[in-house]
Scaffold this motif. Sequence first.
Motif, PDB file in Angstrom:
ATOM      1  N   ARG A 224       0.880  -1.215  -0.136  1.00 23.80           N
ATOM      2  CA  ARG A 224      -0.009   0.031   0.001  1.00 23.80           C
ATOM      3  C   ARG A 224       0.829   1.396  -0.046  1.00 23.80           C
ATOM      4  NH1 ARG A 224      -2.895  -3.262   3.659  1.00 23.80           N
ATOM      5  NH2 ARG A 224      -1.809  -2.195   5.440  1.00 23.80           N
ATOM      6  N   TRP A 228       1.177   3.912  -2.796  1.00 26.25           N
ATOM      7  CA  TRP A 228       0.988   5.429  -2.569  1.00 26.25           C
ATOM      8  C   TRP A 228       2.047   6.435  -3.192  1.00 26.25           C
ATOM      9  CZ3 TRP A 228       4.068   9.027   0.307  1.00 26.25           C
ATOM     10  CH2 TRP A 228       3.419  10.087   0.472  1.00 26.25           C
ATOM     11  N   GLU A 231       1.602   6.728  -6.732  1.00 26.39           N
ATOM     12  CA  GLU A 231       0.796   7.612  -7.069  1.00 26.39           C
ATOM     13  C   GLU A 231       1.339   9.020  -7.097  1.00 26.39           C
ATOM     14  OE1 GLU A 231      -3.267   9.306  -4.944  1.00 26.39           O
ATOM     15  OE2 GLU A 231      -3.385   7.363  -5.676  1.00 26.39           O
ATOM     16  N   TYR A 239      -3.184   4.582  -6.124  1.00 28.44           N
ATOM     17  CA  TYR A 239      -3.473   4.224  -4.791  1.00 28.44           C
ATOM     18  C   TYR A 239      -4.841   3.301  -4.526  1.00 28.44           C
ATOM     19  CZ  TYR A 239      -3.393   3.717   0.327  1.00 28.44           C
ATOM     20  OH  TYR A 239      -3.535   3.171   1.729  1.00 28.44           O
ATOM     21  N   ALA A 242      -5.499  -0.237  -3.858  1.00 26.44           N
ATOM     22  CA  ALA A 242      -4.372  -0.850  -3.047  1.00 26.44           C
ATOM     23  C   ALA A 242      -5.296  -1.570  -1.881  1.00 26.44           C
ATOM     24  CB  ALA A 242      -3.507   0.115  -2.366  1.00 26.44           C
TER      25      ALA A 242
END
Length: 585
Positions: A224, A228, A231, A239, A242
Amino acid sequence: MIRPIRITSRLTGSRSRQFASSQIPIPKAQPRSRSSKWARRGAVAGVVVSGLWVYDNQLNASAVTRSIRTAYIGLLCTLDYKINFSPSKADQIEALHERVANRLKWVIDTNQGLYLKLGQALGLQAALLPKPYREAFGHVFDRAPAVSYDEVIGVFQKDLSLNPLDVFETFSEEPLASASIAQVHKATLKPRLGGEGEEGRVVAVKVQKPAIEKQMEWDLFSYRSLMWMCERLFDMPMYFVAKYVSSQMRLETSFTNEANNARRCAQLLAQTPELKDDVYVPRVYGEAEGCKESDRIMVMEWVDGCRLNDREQLEKWNLNLRETMDLAISTMSAMTFSWGFIHCDPHPGNILVRPHPTKKGKPQIILIDHGLYISLPREFREDYCTLWRSLFVLDVPKIENIARKWGIALDANMFASAILLRPFQVNKHKNKKQDKIPEKSQYEQQVELKARMKKMLENEQLIPRELIFLTRCQRMMQANNQLLGSPSSRVNLTARWASIGYTNSLTGSRSLNSVGLSTWLKDRLDAFVFRFTLSIVDLVFWFTLQKQRFLPKEKGGWEDKLQKQFEAMAKEEFGIEIDDTVFLG
């Protein structure tokens, strides 16, 4: 005569000497140097860090170490992009992508385990990323080292308080297959295990790698975090998938969940007359058969077969390639449009083929590895069936309405082509020369692509998460068809199943008296256009097969041509360079 004064004088002198000696200054201890203080602190810190590392390495499956490694690479990649992704360094952007992709590849290869699955999840989006990323994630579908037999024994002892040979008559110490999460051993059942008459039966025992249990939450957190970072790095909405992917990964590591998926799939097959005799799910042995169940150990019936893409073996068995591929595509289509319960990992190793046990000369498909399934909400499944059917009856308003409902800002042509994985035009008025994107630098192209992707996904909260896996399944089945020389008309076969799902989703009577003349005539016209369109595509497909057959120099099959045309259309009309050959493994 006594001289007290002298005595006193001596005493006084003695005391004076004592007093004098007591006043002699004692040298003070020198203060420790600053460097020695830091050395001592460094030694203590080293001992603590070493202790934590030993604990993490020996008792925690290096879960923290793997996350720190990922964080370090993530930070390094972020800084590299922030510093070097600029107009003044446009000629170095390809080298920048290659450096970052190689670092991510190194993290996956070094961490192994669930990172291979997470690499596959990233690979879902790699088709839209620059070429170095596609190459970096192209290796994650097959590489998974096995763990030792001692570790397998450890899983049995922890979960069942038994050794493998306490449960089975024989048990192969070396695994016959190894994947990212588990490995498979061959065994035979003991008498009275598995039911009457089952003794000596050969079974496949799937054992989860022991580190997965400790690493999973740390790895998912790292995934995750990586999404992030991507992104922020690419300035594109990535994201949002995720959380959904993480929840599916958790389910995939539960063999209790996998056993339930396999049993449900077998039940749905038994209710599908078109497939029930030609598609087989190996039996799962559980408590009912006298086998202890565990979240990390699963016992299944052993079934011999070859991989779906093993053309040489299929031809040795004299199995028709088109019949084989039609069965595989029909199975995935029935799951999608009729059941709403989909096997989401249909790569060639999970779809086996064998000569049909009762139909001479016919193939039988065997479905294995049921860890990753998704269930489609009723409304989404009805929309998806409607969308496929609408593409073939050229119902442009309905296509555009579904795209808006799903929050996807694509023109109708590109949206239709992305769903079908083939070039498809529902709007004929576009001027290709006018829309053609002029030659630009790599920096300009990628900045423009970011803007286009952000606009396309600006309503990402509306995008059905199920599309992530549905698109992957469609692409994998297209790749399977390609590997066999494109013997099957994938799009038409899928569309026919979509039409079945669409018809089943309709509620109430569609008779003339119920819906009125206008709707009744439209239904008949749509059915005619649908059948006519499928006939035209089938005819073109037949000519392509004949061309392949009689012109050996003609390279590539039907799916290869569709893929090239689709890639060209995506680049010309949307500025996206697509090359998702990672699914050909």
